[in-house]
Design a protein around this motif. Structure first.
Motif, short mmCIF file in Angstrom:
data_model
loop_
_atom_site.label_atom_id
_atom_site.label_comp_id
_atom_site.label_asym_id
_atom_site.label_seq_id
_atom_site.Cartn_x
_atom_site.Cartn_y
_atom_site.Cartn_z
N PHE A 179 35.23 45.86 33.14
CA PHE A 179 36.25 45.17 32.36
C PHE A 179 36.42 43.71 32.78
CE2 PHE A 179 40.61 43.71 31.75
CZ PHE A 179 40.78 43.93 30.39
N PHE A 180 36.66 43.47 34.07
CA PHE A 180 36.91 42.10 34.50
C PHE A 180 35.64 41.25 34.46
CE2 PHE A 180 40.88 43.84 36.39
CZ PHE A 180 41.76 42.99 35.74
N ARG A 223 31.12 47.43 26.90
CA ARG A 223 31.70 47.95 28.15
C ARG A 223 30.79 48.97 28.84
NH1 ARG A 223 34.19 48.41 31.31
NH2 ARG A 223 36.23 49.39 31.19
N VAL A 224 29.82 49.53 28.13
CA VAL A 224 28.92 50.50 28.75
C VAL A 224 28.21 49.89 29.96
CG1 VAL A 224 26.76 51.80 28.43
CG2 VAL A 224 28.55 51.91 26.69
N GLU A 225 27.82 48.63 29.83
CA GLU A 225 27.07 47.98 30.90
C GLU A 225 27.86 46.88 31.61
OE1 GLU A 225 23.39 46.60 29.33
OE2 GLU A 225 22.66 48.62 28.86
N ASN A 226 29.13 46.70 31.24
CA ASN A 226 29.90 45.60 31.82
C ASN A 226 31.29 46.07 32.21
OD1 ASN A 226 28.10 43.07 31.17
ND2 ASN A 226 28.16 44.25 29.27
N PRO A 245 47.59 37.20 38.98
CA PRO A 245 47.66 37.74 40.35
C PRO A 245 46.32 37.67 41.08
CG PRO A 245 48.87 39.17 38.86
CD PRO A 245 48.17 38.14 38.00
N GLN A 246 45.22 37.88 40.36
CA GLN A 246 43.91 37.75 40.99
C GLN A 246 43.72 36.33 41.52
OE1 GLN A 246 41.29 38.97 37.79
NE2 GLN A 246 40.92 40.96 38.71
N ALA A 247 44.05 35.34 40.70
CA ALA A 247 43.88 33.95 41.10
C ALA A 247 44.82 33.58 42.25
CB ALA A 247 44.13 33.02 39.92
N MET A 248 45.92 34.33 42.40
CA MET A 248 46.85 34.09 43.50
C MET A 248 46.46 34.82 44.78
SD MET A 248 50.52 34.09 41.47
CE MET A 248 51.48 33.54 42.92
N GLY A 249 45.34 35.55 44.74
CA GLY A 249 44.82 36.14 45.96
C GLY A 249 44.88 37.64 46.06
N LEU A 250 45.38 38.33 45.03
CA LEU A 250 45.46 39.78 45.08
C LEU A 250 44.27 40.41 44.35
CD1 LEU A 250 49.26 40.47 44.43
CD2 LEU A 250 48.06 40.24 46.62
N GLU A 251 43.76 41.49 44.92
CA GLU A 251 42.67 42.21 44.28
C GLU A 251 43.22 43.12 43.19
OE1 GLU A 251 38.87 45.17 45.32
OE2 GLU A 251 40.46 44.83 46.82
N VAL A 252 42.61 43.08 42.02
CA VAL A 252 43.00 43.95 40.91
C VAL A 252 41.75 44.62 40.37
CG1 VAL A 252 44.21 44.15 38.71
CG2 VAL A 252 44.82 42.30 40.28
N LEU A 253 41.80 45.93 40.25
CA LEU A 253 40.70 46.71 39.69
C LEU A 253 41.16 47.34 38.38
CD1 LEU A 253 39.68 48.60 42.96
CD2 LEU A 253 38.73 46.44 42.12
N MET A 254 40.24 47.54 37.46
CA MET A 254 40.54 48.27 36.24
C MET A 254 39.87 49.64 36.37
SD MET A 254 42.44 47.88 33.58
CE MET A 254 42.66 46.10 33.41
N VAL A 255 40.67 50.66 36.63
CA VAL A 255 40.15 52.00 36.91
C VAL A 255 40.05 52.78 35.60
CG1 VAL A 255 40.52 54.13 38.20
CG2 VAL A 255 41.21 51.92 39.20
N PRO A 256 38.86 53.29 35.26
CA PRO A 256 38.71 54.06 34.02
C PRO A 256 39.67 55.25 33.97
CG PRO A 256 36.56 53.53 34.94
CD PRO A 256 37.58 53.12 35.97
N SER A 267 41.12 38.41 27.43
CA SER A 267 41.35 38.21 28.85
C SER A 267 42.34 39.29 29.28
CB SER A 267 41.89 36.80 29.11
OG SER A 267 42.01 36.56 30.50
N ASP A 268 43.08 39.06 30.35
CA ASP A 268 44.07 40.03 30.82
C ASP A 268 45.17 39.28 31.54
OD1 ASP A 268 45.13 42.22 32.97
OD2 ASP A 268 44.27 43.22 31.22
N ILE A 269 46.42 39.78 31.42
CA ILE A 269 47.52 39.10 32.10
C ILE A 269 47.35 39.11 33.61
CG2 ILE A 269 49.14 39.55 30.21
CD1 ILE A 269 50.41 41.74 31.97
#
Length: 365
Positions: free
Chosen positions: A48-49, A43-46, A86-97, A80-82
């Motif tokens: 989450f998504f 995760r240091v260089e990558n 929603p991402q595939a349905m068109g919504l933007e999702v971010l994983m905020v540290p 993966s992540d649940i």
């Protein structure tokens, strides 16, 4: 179906068939994740998504706990992540540290449905979620049959809650308000999410998933009556339609926080093979009440769970004592040992090893 290496450890799958086995199989929700130093290195260089969307990385992370706890885990679950649905349905999702999942532009009113993509508008789950399928196929090959591989989704109510709240919530007041302000549109949204989820699970099976789990993480935010109206029909539909095409693929549902009466409804009224319990449920009482009813419909009672994850902060003696107690609670039925929820980021990996070893020790027949 693809050609994969022969399975060497089928203990997990045999329990899901209702067979009596030599000991309880064990795996842990979030067993691939932040508590592992090898995961944190990736995760240091990558982002989450990015890990989720890169099959080689998702495969590596999935296998990390299998390699670390060699011979102690009886199943792997694809990394993966649940919220990829929603991402595939068109919504933007971010994983905020430090914060977790965040939707910059959540659904506010039903008029926002126009931003969603579904099958009627040319939605293709293979195109949108193909990276998950690729990760599953690659992982099946790289596991070399050591243990079976689990695929998963989030339940429609849980995903709807995220899509409206914009992330996690203490009250879920925005999502629950939809149930009362826009009940018809709430059902429409739940049905749309369920339809996408069904196709997604079928794709995971075709890619190589050997079992499936549905995570209803926010089930406990609804009363029993409201759960039966707004979640139960959709998790039931998912199990019905996936099992109709793939009757040999076992399905587990995890309705976290629900009342025992709801668990009984799920056990007796759906096609799920097994139910995963959180740590607030008394397994012994549930089994005593439910097992006679299950026998009437000729369906084995198969339960998963349910050690409180915070027990893993204890010392070795405490972990062994609580694990032995858990095993005894499930001793009269088919049991898959697990936690009552997922691994926490600040767990010590050595403590998980103590738990896995204790399951092996105390569940031997």
């Amino acid at each position: 179906m693809m050609d994969f290496p022969a399975l060497k450890n089928d203990l997990f799958l045999r329990v899901l068939k209702g067979e009596k086995v030599e000991r309880a199989p064990v795996w842990c929700m979030r067993q691939a994740g932040r508590y592992l130093p090898e995961f944190r290195e990736i995760r240091v260089e990558n982002e989450f998504f990015k890990v989720c969307r890169t099959p080689e990385l998702a495969c590596e992370v999935t296998i990390q706990p299998i390699s670390r706890y060699r011979g102690l885990l009886d199943a792997a679950i694809i990394f993966s992540d649940i919220l990829v649905v929603p991402q595939a349905m068109g919504l933007e999702v971010l994983m905020v540290p430090g914060k977790g999942p965040h939707f910059p532009d959540p659904l506010v009113t039903p008029s926002d449905f126009k931003r969603l993509i579904d099958k009627s508008e040319g939605y293709d789950p293979h195109e949108q979620l193909g990276y998950v399928y690729d990760a599953i196929s690659l992982t099946r090959k790289k596991l070399f049959g050591i243990v079976p591989l689990i695929g998963f989704i989030g339940a429609p109510w849980t995903l709807m809650a995220y899509m409206i709240e914009g992330g996690g919530s203490k009250t879920f007041s925005k999502a629950k308000a939809w149930l009362w302000k826009y009940p018809e549109q709430a059902h429409e949204l739940l049905d749309r999410v369920a339809s996408v989820s069904i196709e997604f699970l079928k794709g995971q099976v075709r890619a190589g998933a050997q079992a499936l789990q549905v995570f209803d993480s926010w089930a406990g935010e609804l009363s029993n009556e409201d759960y039966l109206e707004f979640s139960f029909p959709y998790i039931s539909k998912i199990a019905q339609e996936v099992s109709a095409e793939f009757p040999d693929i076992p399905m587990i549902v995890f309705p976290k926080g629900v009342h025992p009466e709801t668990i009984k409804e799920i056990a007796l009224g759906t096609k799920y093979t097994a139910i995963s319990l959180d740590w607030t449920i008394d397994p012994k009482s549930l089994i005593t009440e439910l097992e006679p009813e299950m026998k009437k419909i000729n369906k084995p009672l198969i339960l998963q769970g349910n050690l409180d994850p915070t027990v893993l902060f204890g010392d070795k003696e405490i972990i062994q004592k609580k694990t032995e107690s858990m095993i005894k609670q499930f001793s009269s039925t088919n049991h898959i040992a697990n936690l009552g929820h997922g691994m926490l980021p600040n767990h010590d990996p050595e403590h998980l090893k103590w738990y896995l070893e204790a399951v092996h020790k105390y569940s031997q027949l």
